[in-house]
Scaffold this active site. Structure first.
Site, PDB file in Angstrom:
ATOM      1  N   HIS A   6       0.824  -1.211   0.000  1.00 34.48           N
ATOM      2  CA  HIS A   6       0.000   0.000   0.000  1.00 34.48           C
ATOM      3  C   HIS A   6       0.863   1.268   0.000  1.00 34.48           C
ATOM      4  O   HIS A   6       2.036   1.206  -0.350  1.00 34.48           O
ATOM      5  CB  HIS A   6      -1.010  -0.044   1.151  1.00 34.48           C
ATOM      6  CG  HIS A   6      -1.701  -1.360   1.259  1.00 34.48           C
ATOM      7  ND1 HIS A   6      -2.574  -1.825   0.305  1.00 34.48           N
ATOM      8  CD2 HIS A   6      -1.595  -2.366   2.181  1.00 34.48           C
ATOM      9  CE1 HIS A   6      -3.010  -3.039   0.635  1.00 34.48           C
ATOM     10  NE2 HIS A   6      -2.415  -3.395   1.767  1.00 34.48           N
ATOM     11  N   GLU A  43      -2.139   0.328   8.227  1.00 34.46           N
ATOM     12  CA  GLU A  43      -1.312  -0.743   7.696  1.00 34.46           C
ATOM     13  C   GLU A  43      -0.173  -0.205   6.849  1.00 34.46           C
ATOM     14  O   GLU A  43       0.957  -0.698   6.929  1.00 34.46           O
ATOM     15  CB  GLU A  43      -2.156  -1.715   6.865  1.00 34.46           C
ATOM     16  CG  GLU A  43      -1.338  -2.878   6.322  1.00 34.46           C
ATOM     17  CD  GLU A  43      -2.054  -3.681   5.255  1.00 34.46           C
ATOM     18  OE1 GLU A  43      -1.382  -4.551   4.657  1.00 34.46           O
ATOM     19  OE2 GLU A  43      -3.247  -3.451   5.011  1.00 34.46           O
ATOM     20  N   HIS A  98       2.837  -7.016   4.880  1.00 31.12           N
ATOM     21  CA  HIS A  98       1.484  -6.527   5.123  1.00 31.12           C
ATOM     22  C   HIS A  98       1.052  -6.790   6.562  1.00 31.12           C
ATOM     23  O   HIS A  98       1.665  -7.573   7.284  1.00 31.12           O
ATOM     24  CB  HIS A  98       0.496  -7.244   4.187  1.00 31.12           C
ATOM     25  CG  HIS A  98       0.675  -6.927   2.744  1.00 31.12           C
ATOM     26  ND1 HIS A  98      -0.062  -5.965   2.107  1.00 31.12           N
ATOM     27  CD2 HIS A  98       1.529  -7.434   1.820  1.00 31.12           C
ATOM     28  CE1 HIS A  98       0.324  -5.889   0.839  1.00 31.12           C
ATOM     29  NE2 HIS A  98       1.300  -6.780   0.646  1.00 31.12           N
ATOM     30  N   GLU A 175       1.466 -11.688   6.013  1.00 33.94           N
ATOM     31  CA  GLU A 175       0.503 -10.909   6.792  1.00 33.94           C
ATOM     32  C   GLU A 175       0.984 -11.050   8.238  1.00 33.94           C
ATOM     33  O   GLU A 175       0.790 -12.082   8.879  1.00 33.94           O
ATOM     34  CB  GLU A 175      -0.913 -11.464   6.614  1.00 33.94           C
ATOM     35  CG  GLU A 175      -1.442 -11.392   5.187  1.00 33.94           C
ATOM     36  CD  GLU A 175      -1.884  -9.989   4.773  1.00 33.94           C
ATOM     37  OE1 GLU A 175      -1.776  -9.047   5.599  1.00 33.94           O
ATOM     38  OE2 GLU A 175      -2.338  -9.832   3.616  1.00 33.94           O
TER      39      GLU A 175
END
Length: 211
Positions: A6, A43, A98, A175
């Protein structure tokens, strides 16, 4: 190659991140905004911080490290560009970092590795080996459990992620925890714990390359 997922400017540029791009076996949005903890820790900021901490640890050990983005105030890049970076710079391996937005009652981390699709067959087996090395070192180093709500023993195989489908070098996603879970989110927001995460991920790379 490290890919901090992101970017901080994504939310204010929906026209750019929502454009559809090819992911090898379909089309998806160029990028997304990512999730956020109940306390408001984003995040994209977590990913950026951890990737830079990991990069420093790896560089101190003699590795050459490239990141897919230069700051946490920009937009993108698209998943297609992120996936292409590893091959472009001649990376030996790539990790996309992430934090998950799972169910609040769920906890734990998981590593995502590619399932075979047209175009990535040559890197699937090595990507799985990379993912398993990262999984073992992260689990041992952080003490975080395998995710209770997705994957199997902390490993998930997917064929819908452009970052895996389009990769030209061994690639895995992690993650690092469930940002929707208050207890886990507090750990991810902790500077001390992020240092521990970085050290653990670096150990995963060391283990992968020393096989």
């Amino acid at each position: 190659m490290l890919d901090p997922g992101h970017n901080g400017g994504n939310a204010s540029h929906p026209e750019e991140i929502n454009k559809q791009v090819s992911v090898g076996n379909g089309r998806k949005a160029c990028d997304t905004t990512g999730t956020v903890t109940p306390e408001g820790y984003s995040e994209h900021a977590f990913n950026w911080d951890l990737a830079n901490r990991l990069a420093k640890v790896l560089r101190d050990k003699g590795a050459e490290v490239t990141l897919t983005r230069e700051s946490d105030i920009g937009v993108g890049p698209c998943i297609t560009e992120r996936a292409a970076t590893g091959g472009r710079v001649g990376a030996d391996a790539a990790l996309s970092i992430h934090g998950d937005g799972g169910p609040p009652s769920g906890h734990g981390f998981h590593v995502i590795v590619p399932a075979p699709v047209a175009g990535n067959a040559g890197i699937v087996d090595e990507s799985v080996q990379l993912g398993k090395a990262i999984r073992a070192a992260y689990h041992a180093g952080t003490g975080l459990p395998y995710a209770t709500y997705i994957g199997e023993d902390g490993l998930d195989r997917r064929d819908d992620l452009g970052g895996l489908n389009l990769a030209k070098v061994p690639t895995a996603f992690i993650e690092c925890g469930n940002m929707s879970n208050e207890v886990e989110a507090a750990k991810m927001a902790s500077l001390t714990f992020r240092r521990r995460m970085a050290d653990s991920l670096a150990k995963g790379f060391e283990d992968y390359f020393s096989r």
